[in-house]
Scaffold this motif. Structure first.
Motif, PDB file in Angstrom:
ATOM      1  N   ALA A 189       0.816  -1.215   0.000  1.00 46.26           N
ATOM      2  CA  ALA A 189       0.000   0.000   0.000  1.00 46.26           C
ATOM      3  C   ALA A 189       0.851   1.266   0.000  1.00 46.26           C
ATOM      4  CB  ALA A 189      -0.935   0.006   1.204  1.00 46.26           C
ATOM      5  N   PHE A 190       2.184   1.130  -0.081  1.00 42.21           N
ATOM      6  CA  PHE A 190       3.102   2.262  -0.185  1.00 42.21           C
ATOM      7  C   PHE A 190       2.970   3.224   1.006  1.00 42.21           C
ATOM      8  CE2 PHE A 190       4.043   0.458  -4.091  1.00 42.21           C
ATOM      9  CZ  PHE A 190       4.943   1.202  -4.841  1.00 42.21           C
ATOM     10  N   VAL A 191       2.795   2.667   2.199  1.00 40.69           N
ATOM     11  CA  VAL A 191       2.673   3.514   3.383  1.00 40.69           C
ATOM     12  C   VAL A 191       4.019   3.772   4.060  1.00 40.69           C
ATOM     13  CG1 VAL A 191       0.292   2.860   3.830  1.00 40.69           C
ATOM     14  CG2 VAL A 191       2.131   1.518   4.849  1.00 40.69           C
ATOM     15  N   GLY A 192       5.098   3.103   3.621  1.00 42.54           N
ATOM     16  CA  GLY A 192       6.434   3.387   4.120  1.00 42.54           C
ATOM     17  C   GLY A 192       6.699   2.941   5.542  1.00 42.54           C
ATOM     18  N   GLU A 193       6.050   1.869   5.997  1.00 44.84           N
ATOM     19  CA  GLU A 193       6.192   1.438   7.387  1.00 44.84           C
ATOM     20  C   GLU A 193       6.874   0.069   7.521  1.00 44.84           C
ATOM     21  OE1 GLU A 193       2.250   3.838   9.036  1.00 44.84           O
ATOM     22  OE2 GLU A 193       2.218   1.646   8.945  1.00 44.84           O
ATOM     23  N   CYS A 194       7.684  -0.292   6.543  1.00 48.19           N
ATOM     24  CA  CYS A 194       8.294  -1.632   6.514  1.00 48.19           C
ATOM     25  C   CYS A 194       9.050  -1.960   7.803  1.00 48.19           C
ATOM     26  CB  CYS A 194       9.243  -1.753   5.336  1.00 48.19           C
ATOM     27  SG  CYS A 194       8.518  -1.368   3.729  1.00 48.19           S
ATOM     28  N   VAL A 195       9.890  -1.027   8.267  1.00 47.43           N
ATOM     29  CA  VAL A 195      10.730  -1.335   9.417  1.00 47.43           C
ATOM     30  C   VAL A 195      10.001  -1.179  10.746  1.00 47.43           C
ATOM     31  CG1 VAL A 195      12.856  -0.761   8.190  1.00 47.43           C
ATOM     32  CG2 VAL A 195      11.673   1.010   9.484  1.00 47.43           C
ATOM     33  N   LEU A 196       8.751  -0.755  10.709  1.00 46.84           N
ATOM     34  CA  LEU A 196       7.936  -0.684  11.921  1.00 46.84           C
ATOM     35  C   LEU A 196       7.062  -1.917  12.087  1.00 46.84           C
ATOM     36  CD1 LEU A 196       6.706   3.030  11.717  1.00 46.84           C
ATOM     37  CD2 LEU A 196       8.709   2.118  12.890  1.00 46.84           C
ATOM     38  N   GLY A 197       7.141  -2.846  11.138  1.00 42.49           N
ATOM     39  CA  GLY A 197       6.246  -3.988  11.122  1.00 42.49           C
ATOM     40  C   GLY A 197       5.103  -3.703  10.168  1.00 42.49           C
ATOM     41  N   CYS A 198       4.922  -4.562   9.170  1.00 40.91           N
ATOM     42  CA  CYS A 198       3.927  -4.303   8.122  1.00 40.91           C
ATOM     43  C   CYS A 198       2.538  -4.723   8.594  1.00 40.91           C
ATOM     44  CB  CYS A 198       4.296  -5.051   6.848  1.00 40.91           C
ATOM     45  SG  CYS A 198       3.130  -4.800   5.490  1.00 40.91           S
ATOM     46  N   ASN A 199       1.699  -3.743   8.850  1.00 39.69           N
ATOM     47  CA  ASN A 199       0.324  -4.026   9.274  1.00 39.69           C
ATOM     48  C   ASN A 199      -0.600  -4.301   8.093  1.00 39.69           C
ATOM     49  OD1 ASN A 199       0.269  -4.087  12.091  1.00 39.69           O
ATOM     50  ND2 ASN A 199       0.232  -1.858  12.250  1.00 39.69           N
ATOM     51  N   HIS A 200      -0.088  -4.108   6.876  1.00 40.13           N
ATOM     52  CA  HIS A 200      -0.936  -4.282   5.695  1.00 40.13           C
ATOM     53  C   HIS A 200      -0.965  -5.723   5.206  1.00 40.13           C
ATOM     54  CE1 HIS A 200      -3.170  -2.847   2.231  1.00 40.13           C
ATOM     55  NE2 HIS A 200      -2.334  -3.509   1.444  1.00 40.13           N
ATOM     56  N   GLY A 201       0.107  -6.475   5.468  1.00 39.83           N
ATOM     57  CA  GLY A 201       0.171  -7.861   4.986  1.00 39.83           C
ATOM     58  C   GLY A 201       0.829  -7.987   3.635  1.00 39.83           C
ATOM     59  N   ALA A 202       1.768  -7.074   3.316  1.00 30.92           N
ATOM     60  CA  ALA A 202       2.457  -7.121   2.025  1.00 30.92           C
ATOM     61  C   ALA A 202       3.915  -7.536   2.149  1.00 30.92           C
ATOM     62  CB  ALA A 202       2.380  -5.756   1.342  1.00 30.92           C
ATOM     63  N   LYS A 203       4.475  -7.417   3.329  1.00 35.09           N
ATOM     64  CA  LYS A 203       5.886  -7.731   3.524  1.00 35.09           C
ATOM     65  C   LYS A 203       6.074  -9.243   3.599  1.00 35.09           C
ATOM     66  CE  LYS A 203       9.702  -6.382   6.557  1.00 35.09           C
ATOM     67  NZ  LYS A 203      10.094  -5.525   7.694  1.00 35.09           N
ATOM     68  N   ASN A 204       7.038  -9.759   2.846  1.00 31.96           N
ATOM     69  CA  ASN A 204       7.262 -11.202   2.801  1.00 31.96           C
ATOM     70  C   ASN A 204       8.189 -11.635   3.941  1.00 31.96           C
ATOM     71  OD1 ASN A 204       5.723 -11.034   0.503  1.00 31.96           O
ATOM     72  ND2 ASN A 204       7.444 -11.188  -0.903  1.00 31.96           N
ATOM     73  N   THR A 205       7.698 -11.495   5.150  1.00 33.34           N
ATOM     74  CA  THR A 205       8.463 -11.877   6.329  1.00 33.34           C
ATOM     75  C   THR A 205       8.569 -13.394   6.417  1.00 33.34           C
ATOM     76  OG1 THR A 205       6.394 -11.565   7.538  1.00 33.34           O
ATOM     77  CG2 THR A 205       8.022  -9.808   7.681  1.00 33.34           C
ATOM     78  N   LEU A 206       9.488 -13.877   7.238  1.00 33.77           N
ATOM     79  CA  LEU A 206       9.796 -15.308   7.266  1.00 33.77           C
ATOM     80  C   LEU A 206       8.626 -16.178   7.707  1.00 33.77           C
ATOM     81  CD1 LEU A 206      13.378 -15.004   8.741  1.00 33.77           C
ATOM     82  CD2 LEU A 206      12.787 -15.743   6.425  1.00 33.77           C
TER      83      LEU A 206
END
Length: 353
Positions: A189-206
């Motif tokens: 969603a291009f909200v720029g919050e990757c390093v704060l923890g992605c609340n959108h569900g787009a970051k491919n975390t482990l």
């Protein structure tokens, strides 16, 4: 300390669920071993990550077992993520391979790019990495992406900039769809919050790839389990863990012929030093243990965008997009190179420097 509960058996105990632990857990489980993964933090789901500007809202491990564990190590500060997925919960998603020149003849043959590339390829597949796309809501690149790309296009090295591969799902930000591992994701969603923890569900975390594969193959996930002691026992190892959220709970114990310590650089070193020097359960560990720490060679600096005092309108919002969207490589003497990776900016009022 109260006596531990009756030990549980496993073929492999993995301590930590970050990049090292997640990969080990997935591959051991796929190979048919019984695997237990011990993680001191909690599971963080989209929407769980803190956003209130209050330290007791889940930000700090030291306050309420929150996301970040901040350590001061002499002249170095360490920020570690605590949770199912480890550092992937709070890193900037960049999937970068080292330049060929960096892995020169000072490195053994099996640790040079030619030997490592198949494994980079496999990790890229597992993490589903891809370069930053345009913002689906505007149809164009994030303003700071365009800023850097336009600037470099007018330089004498226009080819030096690129959009790095990111472990992020792009596409429709409103539609959930399964990734290659069957875990639902939706577009950034291009909200720029990757390093704060992605609340959108787009970051491919482990937890959405390697750990999902591990659990699907039978690995047992145990969160809220902080390893306090590792010792040799009956030809294998015993691992004793406490419960951070319940200090009165009896310690829990697991035994296995194999233990993978993957709790991050600082915490793993701390565990080994404790085993060698405090509990004296692993006395044969190297006397060099804990020496030679480095901060990844990173250098972080800030720059201000000068818009000119006659600007008719404020510049576009530079906070949109993933945390890092562009990558500029500059050559240095003797084949060395440095990457410049602009991060999120902030919006300036019209005419401000």
């Amino acid at each position: 300390m109260a006596p531990a509960t009756d030990p549980q058996q496993a073929d492999v105990i993995v301590v930590g669920s970050g990049f090292g632990g997640a990969v080990a857990a997935a591959r051991f489980a796929q190979a048919g071993f019984s695997v237990v993964v011990l993680e001191r933090g909690r599971r963080w789901e989209p929407g769980d990550f803190p956003r209130r500007p209050s330290l007791d809202d889940g930000w700090l491990w030291q306050v309420d077992h929150g996301l970040y564990d901040i350590r001061w190590l002499g002249g170095m500060a360490s920020a570690q993520a605590a949770g199912w997925g480890g550092g992937s919960l709070a890193y900037a998603n960049v999937f970068a391979r080292p330049f060929d020149q960096m892995l020169d003849d000072r490195w053994p043959l099996h640790m040079r790019r030619g030997a490592l590339d198949p494994y980079y390829d496999l990790a890229a597949h597992m993490l589903e990495v891809t370069p930053t796309t345009d913002d689906p809501r505007t149809g164009g690149p994030a303003p700071r992406t365009a800023l850097i790309e336009d600037f470099m296009a007018r330089s004498n090295i226009p080819e030096a900039t690129a959009r790095p591969n990111l472990a992020v799902t792009f596409g429709d930000p409103d539609q959930w769809r399964p990734n290659v591992h069957g875990v639902p994701r939706r577009g950034c969603a291009f909200v720029g919050e990757c390093v704060l923890g992605c609340n959108h569900g787009a970051k491919n975390t482990l937890d959405t790839n390697y750990l999902a594969v591990a659990e699907a193959a039978g690995a047992q996930a145990v969160t809220d389990a902080q390893v306090d002691r590792v010792e040799r026992r009956d030809g294998g190892y015993a691992v004793i863990a406490s419960t951070p959220t319940d200090p009165q709970a009896a310690p829990r114990e697991w035994v296995a012929p194999r233990v993978v310590l993957a709790a991050g650089t600082v915490a793993t070193t701390e565990m080994l030093l404790r085993a060698r020097d405090v509990h004296r359960t692993l006395p044969g560990l190297s006397r060099r243990l804990g020496e030679g720490f480095s901060g990844n060679g990173d250098f972080l600096t800030m720059a201000e965008l000068r818009t000119g005092r006659k600007a008719a309108a404020p510049p576009e919002d530079l906070r949109t997009g993933p945390t890092i969207t562009t990558n500029v490589g500059h050559g240095l003497p003797r084949g060395q190179r440095v990457r410049l990776v602009p991060g999120p900016g902030r919006r300036h009022p019209a005419g401000a420097a």
